[in-house]
Scaffold this motif. Structure first.
Motif, PDB file in Angstrom:
ATOM      1  N   ASP A 153      42.044  29.430  29.473  1.00 28.41           N
ATOM      2  CA  ASP A 153      42.314  30.630  30.618  1.00 28.41           C
ATOM      3  C   ASP A 153      43.055  31.211  29.604  1.00 28.41           C
ATOM      4  O   ASP A 153      44.390  31.479  31.081  1.00 28.41           O
ATOM      5  N   HIS A 163      37.510  32.650  31.471  1.00 29.45           N
ATOM      6  CA  HIS A 163      36.383  33.325  33.004  1.00 29.45           C
ATOM      7  C   HIS A 163      35.969  34.431  32.488  1.00 29.45           C
ATOM      8  O   HIS A 163      37.464  35.449  31.863  1.00 29.45           O
ATOM      9  N   ASP A 188      46.986  29.807  32.970  1.00 34.78           N
ATOM     10  CA  ASP A 188      46.560  29.542  34.641  1.00 34.78           C
ATOM     11  C   ASP A 188      47.512  28.458  34.500  1.00 34.78           C
ATOM     12  O   ASP A 188      47.907  27.729  36.139  1.00 34.78           O
ATOM     13  N   ASP A 230      37.872  22.505  37.126  1.00 33.95           N
ATOM     14  CA  ASP A 230      36.945  23.282  36.815  1.00 33.95           C
ATOM     15  C   ASP A 230      36.355  24.232  35.341  1.00 33.95           C
ATOM     16  O   ASP A 230      35.051  24.144  34.608  1.00 33.95           O
ATOM     17  N   HIS A 231      37.382  23.239  34.355  1.00 34.97           N
ATOM     18  CA  HIS A 231      36.390  23.283  33.021  1.00 34.97           C
ATOM     19  C   HIS A 231      36.819  21.284  32.704  1.00 34.97           C
ATOM     20  O   HIS A 231      35.340  21.803  31.316  1.00 34.97           O
ATOM     21  N   HIS A 273      42.169  23.131  29.192  1.00 35.62           N
ATOM     22  CA  HIS A 273      43.244  22.470  29.843  1.00 35.62           C
ATOM     23  C   HIS A 273      42.725  21.991  30.882  1.00 35.62           C
ATOM     24  O   HIS A 273      41.476  21.145  30.962  1.00 35.62           O
TER      25      HIS A 273
HETATM   26 ZN   LIG Z   1      40.158  28.097  35.021  1.00 36.37          ZN
END
Ligand SMILES: [Zn+2]
Length: 290
Positions: free
Chosen positions: A177, A217, A158, A80-81, A76
């Motif tokens: 996520d 996560h 998210d 942070d990915h 996605h």
């Molecule tokens: Zn994330």
């Protein structure tokens, strides 16, 4: 025969950007995973973390497995990915980074000056200098040594649009996520309707009947071996949060209710940001960047 190996990067200190956080506590970013799906020789990576240091550690870990990395799939469009992508691709220049076509524009948006400034404010001096967005995946299958590895559209997690990766040979899902494991869920960008759609996304994952579910996560001490339990706990978190928002009158109410019910989860700063976003302050109180 395929295997799935998970690299987990621990909680990372960040600058707290949501007003009202008790600065005596260290704000952190949730522990995050990158997952290698591999055969005897070939490998595909799912997600690639964010900071330079953790992407370098990830790269070392992949190198030690002595596989040809062909693909990096991004679940996605949250940085942070995938901000670590340039580090991974520098190490494995023949690998191609891909995401669903509808995810790519969101990933590109995260590489705009506005968003990069936001991420830099959280992780000053820690992000790769070069950024790369994934390319649109052609078709709906990735192959690893002839075995199918299937991205599955799930809609809302998210963020929207989101996907998971199904590895049918192993009854495994690499969940981006959509499910969280032992960590507070990032609900700052959700309202009631989005949370209902997120529950539907969990139904989509449950319908794949995975035995193993790797959450994007995941607490470093958590196991990914009980997919049903992880899905059920994620469902419970979403419905409890939704009920707490409906019943509460401010962020503190929601934090209190969620800490009582889910306080064993890691990364309390996520809960703080998620709860605060449900009661936006006028003017500069909004944290709309993620
Ligand atoms: Zn994330």
């Amino acid at each position: 025969m395929l295997s799935v190996d998970v690299f987990t990067s621990d909680y990372k200190p960040i600058a707290a950007t949501t007003p009202g956080w008790d600065l005596r506590q260290r704000a952190t970013w949730p522990a995050s995973t990158a997952t290698l799906v591999h055969g005897r020789r070939e490998a595909a990576l799912v997600d690639s973390l964010i900071t330079t240091a953790e992407a370098e550690n990830l790269t070392e870990w992949i190198r030690a497995k002595d596989k040809v990395l062909t693909t990096v799939y991004v679940t996605h469009g949250h940085a942070d990915h995938f901000l670590g992508l340039s580090v991974v691709l520098d190490a494995f220049p023949d690998a191609v980074a891909m995401a669903l076509p509808e995810v790519v524009p969101y990933a590109q948006e995260q590489l705009s000056a506005h968003y990069l400034a936001y991420w830099e404010s959280l992780f000053p001096g820690q992000l790769p200098a070069r950024t790369v967005a994934p390319r649109p995946l052609a078709g709906d299958v990735i192959t690893v040594e002839g075995h199918e590895v299937r991205p599955v559209r799930v809609g809302q997690s998210d963020t929207h649009p989101s996907s998971v990766v199904h590895v049918p040979d192993l009854d495994a899902v690499v969940g981006g996520d959509v499910a969280y494991n032992g960590i507070h869920m990032w609900l700052a960008q959700t309202d009631h309707d989005a949370r209902l759609r997120w529950l539907t996304a969990l139904d989509t994952v449950a319908a794949l009947a995975p035995r193993r579910l790797v959450a994007g996560h995941q607490d470093p001490s958590a196991s990914d071996a009980d997919a049903d339990g992880i899905i059920a706990a994620s469902r419970r978190y979403l419905t409890d949060f939704d009920a707490a928002v409906a019943a509460g009158s401010d962020a503190a109410d929601v934090i209190g209710a969620m800490t009582a019910a889910h306080g064993e989860r890691g990364n309390p700063y996520t809960l703080f940001a998620s709860a605060s976003a449900q009661y936006p302050l006028p003017a500069d109180g909004e944290d709309a960047a993620r």
